[in-house]
Scaffold this motif. Sequence first.
Motif, PDB file in Angstrom:
ATOM      1  N   GLU A  90     111.006  43.634  64.417  1.00  0.00           N
ATOM      2  CA  GLU A  90     111.362  42.460  65.207  1.00  0.00           C
ATOM      3  C   GLU A  90     112.311  41.550  64.428  1.00  0.00           C
ATOM      4  OE1 GLU A  90     107.693  40.670  66.390  1.00  0.00           O
ATOM      5  OE2 GLU A  90     107.692  41.722  68.312  1.00  0.00           O
ATOM      6  N   GLU A 129     117.967  42.466  66.148  1.00  0.00           N
ATOM      7  CA  GLU A 129     119.327  42.101  66.560  1.00  0.00           C
ATOM      8  C   GLU A 129     120.372  42.732  65.650  1.00  0.00           C
ATOM      9  OE1 GLU A 129     119.794  37.935  66.871  1.00  0.00           O
ATOM     10  OE2 GLU A 129     118.223  37.677  68.383  1.00  0.00           O
ATOM     11  N   GLU A 130     120.070  42.764  64.357  1.00  0.00           N
ATOM     12  CA  GLU A 130     120.998  43.383  63.407  1.00  0.00           C
ATOM     13  C   GLU A 130     121.164  44.871  63.704  1.00  0.00           C
ATOM     14  OE1 GLU A 130     120.968  44.634  58.665  1.00  0.00           O
ATOM     15  OE2 GLU A 130     119.578  43.099  59.413  1.00  0.00           O
ATOM     16  N   ILE A 142     120.664  46.421  66.597  1.00  0.00           N
ATOM     17  CA  ILE A 142     121.413  46.571  67.847  1.00  0.00           C
ATOM     18  C   ILE A 142     122.903  46.438  67.573  1.00  0.00           C
ATOM     19  CG2 ILE A 142     121.935  45.437  70.041  1.00  0.00           C
ATOM     20  CD1 ILE A 142     119.507  47.128  70.243  1.00  0.00           C
ATOM     21  N   ALA A 143     123.272  45.458  66.738  1.00  0.00           N
ATOM     22  CA  ALA A 143     124.689  45.258  66.400  1.00  0.00           C
ATOM     23  C   ALA A 143     125.247  46.452  65.639  1.00  0.00           C
ATOM     24  CB  ALA A 143     124.848  43.981  65.579  1.00  0.00           C
ATOM     25  N   ASP A 171     125.688  46.072  72.071  1.00  0.00           N
ATOM     26  CA  ASP A 171     126.055  44.945  71.219  1.00  0.00           C
ATOM     27  C   ASP A 171     126.613  43.768  72.018  1.00  0.00           C
ATOM     28  OD1 ASP A 171     128.243  46.424  71.952  1.00  0.00           O
ATOM     29  OD2 ASP A 171     129.367  46.003  70.098  1.00  0.00           O
ATOM     30  N   GLN A 207     122.444  40.167  74.709  1.00  0.00           N
ATOM     31  CA  GLN A 207     121.512  39.427  73.862  1.00  0.00           C
ATOM     32  C   GLN A 207     120.085  39.776  74.286  1.00  0.00           C
ATOM     33  OE1 GLN A 207     122.460  37.588  71.252  1.00  0.00           O
ATOM     34  NE2 GLN A 207     124.573  38.151  71.710  1.00  0.00           N
ATOM     35  N   LYS A 258     116.128  40.901  73.498  1.00  0.00           N
ATOM     36  CA  LYS A 258     115.080  40.770  72.513  1.00  0.00           C
ATOM     37  C   LYS A 258     114.269  42.050  72.439  1.00  0.00           C
ATOM     38  CE  LYS A 258     114.610  35.774  73.217  1.00  0.00           C
ATOM     39  NZ  LYS A 258     113.689  34.662  73.590  1.00  0.00           N
TER      40      LYS A 258
END
Length: 577
Positions: A418, A422-423, A425-426, A529, A532, A534
């Motif tokens: 968690e 985000e990192e 996914i990027a 990417d 947004q 979660k």
Amino acid sequence: MPRLYHLIRLCLTAVLLAMFVARPAAADVGMVPNFTADCHAATAQERRVDQMLTRAAWTCSEADWRSDVPAVWLRFDSAGWEKDRLPVEFFSRTARFESISFYAVDTDGTIRTRHMTESAGTPVPFGPVFTMPLPPITRDTAMLLVRVEAPHSVPLLTEARISHDHTRTQWPHVNLLLLALVMGMLVLPLLFDISFFLVLRERFVVIHAAMVSAMMVYILTAGGLITTLVTLPIAVLAVLAPLSYAIGGGLSALFLLNFLERGAQSRLMRRITLWGGWFTMIVPGFMALQLDATQPFDDVGYFITYLPFIGIITAALLEALVRGSRSARFLAVAWAPIIIASVERLLRGLGWHVAPQSFDHLLYIAVGIEVVVISLAIADRFFALRHERDAALSEARKLEQLSTRDSLTGLMNRRAIEARFEELIAQGFDTFALVDLDRFKAINDLHGHQMGDAALVACADAIRGGSDRDTIAVRLGGEEFVVLLRGERSLERAEALRQAIPMRIAQVVPGLDLPVTASMGVIMLADADRHQMKFSEFYARADALMYEAKASGRNRLAYERLTVFSPPPKAGRRRAA
């Protein structure tokens, strides 16, 4: 310990060498019977030269030297002067005074006078001395009287000389080479301090660098080496030397306070050491300014106020040694020579004993020994601290791993994924596969939790992906896992991992009645990417698909390819095993 004993032997050898070098130089020996003051007298009130010739109480020994009086008279008798080599110059140790008056007294009573102020003195370019020209000395001169007004230093009086040759006021070249060597010994630790501080941001490194800088100023000014580079007034040279020594002494106490290991000093001793350091910089430092108002007591006061500092440093070292401090052993070796040399200089400064100027070499070399040994101590402490920090970082990494890794399977846990989701996914991990083992509760019930744990470990090995950098496996808890994938054919690769689970469990966990299968829900998102999203949103959508797979008969995969992410449908259902 053998290294420390070797260091002690090296320091003792250096001290013995210093004592050999510090013997009176040939020039001093040649001048002692002819050019030193035969007698001296301290006067508390104004006296004329005729009064000194008739009613003065002269002391013709090396006792009772004073610098706390308005004026001191020196008498040089002509009995031993060579008639063709008459004195032409007066010189002495650089120190503060108000003025010096010279009276050349002939046998017929004629007196030739010369009066000079402090600013008229000329520092010698090779030594901690200054010179002044004498009034004309003739073969008929019976004696030379010298009146020093408001002297601030006993050595200014005890080391006063007259000479027929100005070159004899300069130090021998061996002394200059010795001072240059000591300065070189000070430069290297300063460079080491800079290097150490770039790696080890410790306060004691900065304090040691400041202490070395103060000692360099002391060597340059007290040793007279600075006069080979620049011409400074006597007043500046006379103040810089004792002031820099006071600052260096105070900094050494602060260095000790910050350098010793924790527990090496009691709370009371730490306070005493702290106040002792500041006291030494402030009180002896003030005395070192040698102001006109402090002339009656600043010479004695400077040395007397050093006594508490010597006592505090000695007591602090002894306490640290008793407590087993390794750093204190280095400091004891470093400071023993300088404490001994400082005490000798203190006794000479108070006029309790008289020694030639070359005895200053003891202090200069002791200073060199001190900073070099302390640099070794800093290096030793540097490696110790680096080892401690490496161990602490290793322990921190272990703790971090424990907090972000599942203790049973070694996979990342939910907390870790968690935090990095985000990192990831990027970075292109656009396929989210939720894996759940089918009928896993039955394994625990029939075969026990130990076999159940073995099955979970085997499942983790099956989905780990080996060295595949495009696959990340995570254990969420219980029998539930997540696999993140990126790159081509991610759906086919996810299905291959799911199919590998039963084979891996059957291979490493024998004795199970039925194969352990897995159901999987997979989300593939185009241009992930750009969204947004979660972790919880991915999880909810994949969880719905995974239950569709279980409802369809288990041991299968259900997937969804999304171009625009939408919330998962709300459905109330019981969780299938």
